[in-house]
Scaffold this motif. Sequence first.
Motif: not given
Length: 105
Positions: A57-65
């Motif tokens: 899921f984190g990898l889908t968040l772009g710069c928010e990962v």
Amino acid sequence: MQDISEQILSLEYDPSRANAAYASQSEAYREGHAAALIQAADAIDATPDAALAAITFGLTLGCEVANFLDLWVGGDFETIRAEWPNAPEELYVGADTLFEPASAA
């Protein structure tokens, strides 16, 4: 979902079968112990991997990962729920001790 430790502790055995099938009590114990370890490993393998779900899921968040993963590793699940309400349940299972699946609510 039942806690993994409860699943392992609830594994059943049949001592009468062990006594009939093995030549000695120590052999029966070894075989029973091995069978319980195999069942426990199977139960663990069937448990969702919260860390993998969090990373995916984190990898889908772009710069928010980085922020997301810092919160997840730190156990700040309330903030994660507030900032990412679309986060999958799998990333809480086993990581958040207060997690209740939507299906159980």
